[in-house]
Design a protein around this motif. Structure first.
Motif, PDB file in Angstrom:
ATOM      1  N   ASP A 187      -7.919   3.631  -5.588  1.00 50.25           N
ATOM      2  CA  ASP A 187      -7.472   2.591  -6.461  1.00 50.25           C
ATOM      3  C   ASP A 187      -6.132   2.523  -6.448  1.00 50.25           C
ATOM      4  N   LEU A 188      -5.059   3.427  -6.453  1.00 52.86           N
ATOM      5  CA  LEU A 188      -3.905   3.354  -6.187  1.00 52.86           C
ATOM      6  C   LEU A 188      -3.400   2.417  -4.977  1.00 52.86           C
ATOM      7  N   LEU A 189      -3.784   2.859  -3.770  1.00 49.13           N
ATOM      8  CA  LEU A 189      -3.619   2.166  -2.591  1.00 49.13           C
ATOM      9  C   LEU A 189      -4.033   0.681  -2.454  1.00 49.13           C
ATOM     10  N   MET A 190      -5.157   0.618  -3.328  1.00 50.89           N
ATOM     11  CA  MET A 190      -5.564  -1.174  -3.140  1.00 50.89           C
ATOM     12  C   MET A 190      -4.964  -1.856  -4.100  1.00 50.89           C
ATOM     13  N   GLN A 191      -4.362  -1.200  -5.402  1.00 51.80           N
ATOM     14  CA  GLN A 191      -3.388  -1.994  -6.217  1.00 51.80           C
ATOM     15  C   GLN A 191      -2.357  -2.436  -5.530  1.00 51.80           C
ATOM     16  N   VAL A 192      -1.764  -1.867  -4.440  1.00 49.66           N
ATOM     17  CA  VAL A 192      -0.608  -2.016  -3.782  1.00 49.66           C
ATOM     18  C   VAL A 192      -0.672  -2.864  -2.598  1.00 49.66           C
ATOM     19  N   TRP A 193      -2.145  -2.709  -2.022  1.00 51.88           N
ATOM     20  CA  TRP A 193      -2.317  -3.430  -0.727  1.00 51.88           C
ATOM     21  C   TRP A 193      -2.467  -4.998  -1.015  1.00 51.88           C
ATOM     22  N   ASP A 217      -0.229 -10.026   1.038  1.00 50.26           N
ATOM     23  CA  ASP A 217       0.255 -11.462   0.710  1.00 50.26           C
ATOM     24  C   ASP A 217       1.766 -11.534   1.186  1.00 50.26           C
ATOM     25  N   ALA A 218       2.807 -10.601   0.800  1.00 55.42           N
ATOM     26  CA  ALA A 218       4.097 -10.791   1.361  1.00 55.42           C
ATOM     27  C   ALA A 218       4.280 -10.648   2.795  1.00 55.42           C
ATOM     28  N   MET A 225       9.636  -5.693   2.970  1.00 58.58           N
ATOM     29  CA  MET A 225       8.934  -4.855   2.393  1.00 58.58           C
ATOM     30  C   MET A 225       7.434  -5.011   2.616  1.00 58.58           C
ATOM     31  N   GLY A 226       7.059  -6.183   2.753  1.00 54.87           N
ATOM     32  CA  GLY A 226       5.580  -6.375   2.870  1.00 54.87           C
ATOM     33  C   GLY A 226       5.103  -5.868   4.293  1.00 54.87           C
ATOM     34  N   PHE A 227       6.036  -5.809   5.493  1.00 50.89           N
ATOM     35  CA  PHE A 227       5.681  -5.137   6.739  1.00 50.89           C
ATOM     36  C   PHE A 227       5.463  -3.605   6.575  1.00 50.89           C
ATOM     37  N   GLN A 228       6.422  -3.056   5.880  1.00 50.92           N
ATOM     38  CA  GLN A 228       6.774  -1.720   5.838  1.00 50.92           C
ATOM     39  C   GLN A 228       5.553  -1.176   4.678  1.00 50.92           C
ATOM     40  N   THR A 229       5.290  -1.902   3.738  1.00 49.25           N
ATOM     41  CA  THR A 229       4.005  -1.272   2.902  1.00 49.25           C
ATOM     42  C   THR A 229       2.941  -1.356   3.582  1.00 49.25           C
ATOM     43  N   VAL A 230       2.552  -2.533   4.271  1.00 46.44           N
ATOM     44  CA  VAL A 230       1.389  -2.731   4.976  1.00 46.44           C
ATOM     45  C   VAL A 230       1.157  -1.706   6.210  1.00 46.44           C
ATOM     46  N   ARG A 260       9.488  -2.414  -5.043  1.00 41.01           N
ATOM     47  CA  ARG A 260       9.295  -2.767  -3.394  1.00 41.01           C
ATOM     48  C   ARG A 260       9.342  -4.222  -3.494  1.00 41.01           C
ATOM     49  N   GLY A 261       9.728  -4.856  -4.496  1.00 39.18           N
ATOM     50  CA  GLY A 261       9.678  -6.235  -4.433  1.00 39.18           C
ATOM     51  C   GLY A 261       8.501  -7.113  -4.321  1.00 39.18           C
ATOM     52  N   LEU A 262       7.353  -6.496  -4.749  1.00 41.92           N
ATOM     53  CA  LEU A 262       6.173  -7.004  -4.543  1.00 41.92           C
ATOM     54  C   LEU A 262       5.540  -7.821  -5.973  1.00 41.92           C
ATOM     55  N   VAL A 263       6.310  -7.504  -7.090  1.00 38.21           N
ATOM     56  CA  VAL A 263       6.167  -8.539  -7.887  1.00 38.21           C
ATOM     57  C   VAL A 263       7.433  -9.003  -8.724  1.00 38.21           C
TER      58      VAL A 263
END
Length: 673
Positions: free
Chosen positions: A294-300, A305-306, A537-542, A668-671
């Motif tokens: 649940d946590l991982l997919m909230q961020v995925w 997208d980024a 951060m999209g790359f790093q997070t993915v 992470r600048g994702l929102v």
């Protein structure tokens, strides 16, 4: 005389590395194992009725001599390996597994522990003693103490085999890393900044290659991928880097990974769990695989997208350079670096002179001094396992706190990555014992002049020092709950939290000093650097999330017969961007397969990040990153408490509540902020 078996008279009880020979380790471990077995036998067969002191407390110190011998061995095995030490690792793995199984399958010993647990309320224990009793009893049960007959024997065999395979996995990755290098001609060096050229030449000297080379050391291959305009060479280097452990032959890890996953599933089922992930997460903050996913997919999705938006920009840059595309994984870092230079007026070559290794070490110490009143005095004559290692005594108000060892440079024989370990943990059951803490990194060593770090390297240094503080500031009675002996998804909180202080402007003002001029980083450059904190951060997070999701998929359910196929299925199901690969592909995923530490647990970095983002926000809310009251609270409830209580209890005491995922996404600048 075997120095490993004597009482050490070195400063602060450091291992006498100058007196220890490789041939000493085997006899010392054998003798220490014999002594430990005798101590365990005495506890189990004690004719007196079981008490906390004669059973639980006695277990805490039963293998003291063994821990002493192994502390010196594990230090050199990971950071300064050689053929003899690798042979010893393979010999020790089954021996130590057998010793552990003997303890947890000792029915007389478990009967004493079980009896104490059953009448725990009548024992008048302190909260810390009750916690240790609980963890000891739970550990025995989870290790199979209640198993009997064939099930008990099979559990011993499974654990022994896993120990052997984990050692083999690690050594295979190290062998691939040591073996491969790519020679570079003078023409191949064109476009590379001076620090990369210098690192390539230094690596060539170590390899005896007669010229510059690229190796699989992260401190060299990553900047090469960032700066080399030669797409063919980037592709060759990248493919070699990601193929570690999957090159066929004796060092191929794919069959090992499959066998380990099957054995882990069998281990969990022997204990009555549906999957290895269910067994592993029972004791973690996450509790179960559903909460992790649940946590991982909230961020995925926001991260993906980024990353896809960024990929479109980078592919346009690729085409502008005359390549038809598509964007490949070996292109990402190169075009991302060019884009960062254009959009943020930043480039790694211009930044590096401001991040001298020595100044960054000083910065990490200075922050600890301001927050926790610690002082550091270097010990140039203390014994060390390699000339590169530096050693400091840590004090507070003149009183000894710990000894800290820093081993910062990459070299052949050193495991890749960065880590923190304790050669001795804090405790006071058998007198006051202060810790010996080691940070190991893999930074490029300069041929001359100061060694320079990237921004990511500097963050790594602060990260590992955060772990070190968790060990150094520990203040408990029992070693089993000391320092970083906490839930795996809590252990990264202190390390990731400490990274935030590197970004404090006054820290950069004082310590980000140019290597040639000594001038501080200009304010506009510092502001651009911090403003670009969420860049890419999209790359790093993915790449991180992909590894975490594959790890969980491996362990949540039946073990895959072909882990590589399962990996591919997971990546396809989540829509993995084609130009990004997992941070750690299965054949070199040491976090998961070098041992059980991060198996079904790689998610823990992100679980901890939810807390570290929220925890540093407390300092922001106070308007002072060095707020004294908050620092005291952080030490009291997190850094000094070890595993003395459940992690969520400790965090709530510090922050007043548990956090949500929002602070992480903002950080992470994702929102939108």
């Amino acid at each position: 005389m075997n120095a490993l078996l004597s009482d050490w008279t070195t400063p602060f009880g450091l291992p006498p590395f100058d007196l220890i020979r490789d041939e000493d380790f085997g006899p010392a471990v054998d003798a220490a194992l014999e002594e430990a077995r005798a101590n365990i036998k005495a506890i189990a067969e004690n004719p007196e009725a079981p008490t906390f002191q004669n059973t639980i407390a006695a277990l805490e110190t039963a293998d003291k001599r063994l821990s002493q011998a192994l502390s010196a061995f594990w230090a050199v095995a990971g950071a300064d390996s050689n053929d003899a030490r690798q042979v010893l690792e393979r010999e020790f793995a089954p021996k130590l597994s057998a010793y552990g199984s003997e303890i947890t399958s000792n029915t007389a010993l478990f009967a004493r522990i079980d009896g104490l647990w059953e009448r725990r309320e009548a024992l008048e224990l302190s909260p810390e003693e009750m916690r240790v009793l609980h963890l000891t009893h739970r550990g025995f049960v989870r290790a199979g103490a209640r198993l009997e007959g064939e099930a008990a024997e099979r559990m011993k065999a499974v654990k022994a085999r896993l120990a052997v395979l984990g050692t083999q996995f690690t050594q295979n990755v190290l062998a691939d890393e040591k073996e491969w290098f790519m020679p570079l001609s003078e023409a191949d060096l064109e476009g590379l900044p001076g620090f990369v050229v210098a690192a390539a030449k230094a690596a060539g000297e170590v390899k005896g290659a007669g010229g510059p080379v690229v190796t699989l050391s992260r401190s060299l291959i990553v900047p090469f991928l960032q700066f080399s305009p030669r797409r063919d060479l980037r592709a060759k280097a990248y493919e070699a880097w990601t193929a570690r452990g999957a090159n066929g032959g004796a060092t191929d890890n794919r069959a090992i990974a499959a066998e380990m996953l099957a054995l882990r599933e069998e281990r969990a089922r022997l204990l009555g769990f549906a999957s290895f992930a269910d067994w592993k997460l029972e004791t973690e903050m996450a509790r179960n695989p559903a909460n992790v996913k649940d946590l991982l997919m909230q961020v995925w999705q926001p991260a993906r997208d980024a990353a896809e938006r960024d990929a479109a920009v980078l592919e346009r840059m690729l085409r502008e350079d005359g390549f038809a595309g598509p964007l490949e994984p070996w292109d990402w870092r190169y075009y991302s670096e060019k884009r960062r230079a254009a959009e943020h007026d930043l480039d790694e070559a211009g930044l590096k002179p401001f991040f001298q290794l020595d100044r960054m070490i000083e910065a990490s110490f200075a922050v600890a001094s301001r927050l926790f009143r610690l002082e550091f005095r270097e010990l140039p004559d203390a014994p060390r396992y390699h000339p590169d290692v530096r050693i400091w005594e840590v004090t507070r108000h003149g009183a000894h706190v710990a000894v800290f060892l820093g081993d910062y440079f990459a070299r052949p024989g050193k495991r890749s990555g960065a880590w923190c370990s304790a050669m001795r943990q804090q405790s006071r059951l058998d007198g006051e014992v202060r810790p010996l803490v080691v940070n190991v990194c893999n930074f490029a060593k300069a041929e001359s002049g100061p060694s320079l770090l990237s921004w990511d390297d500097a963050r790594t240094l602060f990260h590992e020092f955060g772990h070190a503080l968790h060990q150094m500031l520990s203040d408990v009675t029992f070693e089993s709950i000391s320092g970083t002996s906490v839930a795996r998804d809590f252990v990264e909180l202190p390390s990731q939290l400490y990274e935030h202080w590197l970004e404090v402007p006054e820290v950069l003002e004082d310590f980000a000093l140019h290597a040639e001029t000594g001038e501080p980083m200009p304010r506009d450059l510092r502001e651009r650097l911090l403003a670009a904190g969420t860049y890419d951060m999209g790359f790093q997070t993915v790449e991180y999330l992909a590894s975490a999701l594959v790890d969980m998929a491996f362990h949540d359910g039946p073990a895959p017969a072909d882990p590589m196929q399962r990996q591919a299925e997971v990546l396809e199901s989540i829509g993995m961007p084609r130009a990004i690969r997992m941070r750690h592909a299965t054949p070199h995923f040491a976090h998961v397969f070098s041992g059980d530490g991060y198996s079904a647990g790689y998610y823990s970095y992100m679980w901890s990040e939810v807390m570290d983002a929220d925890a540093f926000a407390a300092f922001a809310e106070a308007g002072n990153p060095f707020d004294a009251e908050l620092a005291r609270s952080l030490e009291a409830h997190i850094l000094s408490a070890g595993g003395s209580e459940e992690a969520d209890v400790l965090y709530t005491r510090f922050r007043g509540r548990m956090p949500g995922v929002e602070a992480l996404l903002r950080g992470r600048g994702l929102v939108a902020a």
